[in-house]
Design a protein around this motif. Structure first.
Motif, PDB file in Angstrom:
ATOM      1  N   PHE A 139      74.491  14.493 -20.987  1.00 31.60           N
ATOM      2  CA  PHE A 139      73.375  13.972 -20.200  1.00 31.60           C
ATOM      3  C   PHE A 139      73.852  13.184 -18.973  1.00 31.60           C
ATOM      4  CE2 PHE A 139      72.177  13.720 -24.789  1.00 31.60           C
ATOM      5  CZ  PHE A 139      71.407  14.874 -24.817  1.00 31.60           C
ATOM      6  N   ASP A 140      75.073  13.462 -18.497  1.00 28.15           N
ATOM      7  CA  ASP A 140      75.641  12.674 -17.400  1.00 28.15           C
ATOM      8  C   ASP A 140      74.775  12.678 -16.146  1.00 28.15           C
ATOM      9  OD1 ASP A 140      77.783  11.509 -18.586  1.00 28.15           O
ATOM     10  OD2 ASP A 140      79.282  12.901 -17.822  1.00 28.15           O
ATOM     11  N   ASP A 141      74.164  13.838 -15.814  1.00 27.82           N
ATOM     12  CA  ASP A 141      73.350  13.910 -14.599  1.00 27.82           C
ATOM     13  C   ASP A 141      72.169  12.940 -14.681  1.00 27.82           C
ATOM     14  OD1 ASP A 141      74.986  15.795 -13.520  1.00 27.82           O
ATOM     15  OD2 ASP A 141      73.723  17.508 -14.010  1.00 27.82           O
ATOM     16  N   PHE A 164      64.480  12.263 -18.646  1.00 27.42           N
ATOM     17  CA  PHE A 164      64.563  11.280 -17.562  1.00 27.42           C
ATOM     18  C   PHE A 164      63.338  10.375 -17.561  1.00 27.42           C
ATOM     19  CE2 PHE A 164      63.553   9.988 -13.223  1.00 27.42           C
ATOM     20  CZ  PHE A 164      64.725   9.333 -12.851  1.00 27.42           C
ATOM     21  N   ARG A 165      62.161  10.962 -17.711  1.00 28.47           N
ATOM     22  CA  ARG A 165      60.927  10.185 -17.668  1.00 28.47           C
ATOM     23  C   ARG A 165      60.876   9.185 -18.825  1.00 28.47           C
ATOM     24  NH1 ARG A 165      56.204   9.494 -19.777  1.00 28.47           N
ATOM     25  NH2 ARG A 165      56.625  10.973 -21.470  1.00 28.47           N
ATOM     26  N   LEU A 187      73.143   0.892 -20.821  1.00 25.59           N
ATOM     27  CA  LEU A 187      71.757   0.866 -21.284  1.00 25.59           C
ATOM     28  C   LEU A 187      71.054   2.184 -20.974  1.00 25.59           C
ATOM     29  CD1 LEU A 187      70.689  -2.763 -20.260  1.00 25.59           C
ATOM     30  CD2 LEU A 187      71.351  -1.923 -22.520  1.00 25.59           C
ATOM     31  N   ALA A 188      71.392   2.767 -19.806  1.00 25.45           N
ATOM     32  CA  ALA A 188      70.795   4.055 -19.427  1.00 25.45           C
ATOM     33  C   ALA A 188      71.207   5.144 -20.417  1.00 25.45           C
ATOM     34  CB  ALA A 188      71.213   4.432 -18.006  1.00 25.45           C
ATOM     35  N   LEU A 189      72.489   5.147 -20.786  1.00 22.19           N
ATOM     36  CA  LEU A 189      72.972   6.142 -21.746  1.00 22.19           C
ATOM     37  C   LEU A 189      72.277   5.984 -23.100  1.00 22.19           C
ATOM     38  CD1 LEU A 189      74.851   8.387 -22.646  1.00 22.19           C
ATOM     39  CD2 LEU A 189      76.649   6.674 -22.985  1.00 22.19           C
TER      40      LEU A 189
END
Length: 207
Positions: A150-152, A198-199, A166-168
């Protein structure tokens, strides 16, 4: 988009390397570190790639490792640093030293790179300290800072100012709720599901 090219090194220049693969000779702009590590002319090599594409030009940049490429991409997040400047920085400061200088807020070491003054060095620290993209190279191990399927999505959230760790965590939590399974070969995520990941992650981080 292609991740890397493997082939035979046909030529080396001060800031470029040519690699032949199945009758096609690729021209990569590289750092001096990559020139040193990729072997002599006539040897085989694998070059990790990144394509610079604008209306008036296209340019292929090459890297000796995924780590070097990630650091290059991190540098592009700094206001005022473009691809050529990022290569110059990587040519003058080894990756490990550059990461250490950013974390230690070592302005003098950052300013030792060509074209980097105090203001740009301060921008580098502000933009990248604690936010560098790292890969855990230990066999069979994937840490929170490792490369993920999910790097992108994580990179997009990080570019918006969210903490990368935190995003990861938010993306992985969203993936679990959507039933996206990660196998040994990675995860297959369609465009619609990627948008939903993403959402959901964005909502979670913003709450």
């Amino acid at each position: 988009m292609f991740n890397s090219v493997s082939g035979t090194i046909t030529a080396k220049h001060p800031s470029a390397i040519y690699l032949e693969n199945n009758g096609i000779e690729w021209d990569f702009q590289v750092s001096s570190a990559a020139l040193d590590r990729l072997g002599p002319v006539g040897s085989t090599a694998r070059i990790y790639s990144w394509l610079y594409h604008r209306e008036d030009q296209m340019r292929l940049f090459g890297f000796y490792s995924v780590e070097e490429r990630n650091l290059f991409l991190d540098l592009l997040k700094v206001d005022g640093i473009g691809p050529k400047q990022a290569v110059k920085i990587l040519s003058s400061i080894p990756c490990a030293e550059l990461e250490a200088a950013l974390e230690a807020e070592d302005l003098s070491r950052l300013e030792s790179a060509p074209g980097i003054g105090k203001k740009t060095a301060q921008k580098m620290i502000l933009a990248l300290k604690g936010k560098l993209t790292r890969i855990d190279s230990s066999p069979g191990k994937r840490g929170k800072d490792a490369q993920t399927p999910f790097d992108d999505i994580v990179n997009a959230l990080s570019d918006m100012g969210f903490d990368r760790k935190l995003a990861l965590e938010a993306v992985e939590s969203s993936a679990a709720s959507l039933g996206v399974k990660i196998s040994a070969s990675g995860a297959s995520v369609g465009h619609e599901k990627e948008q939903e990941l993403f959402r959901q992650a964005l909502v979670a981080l913003s709450s």
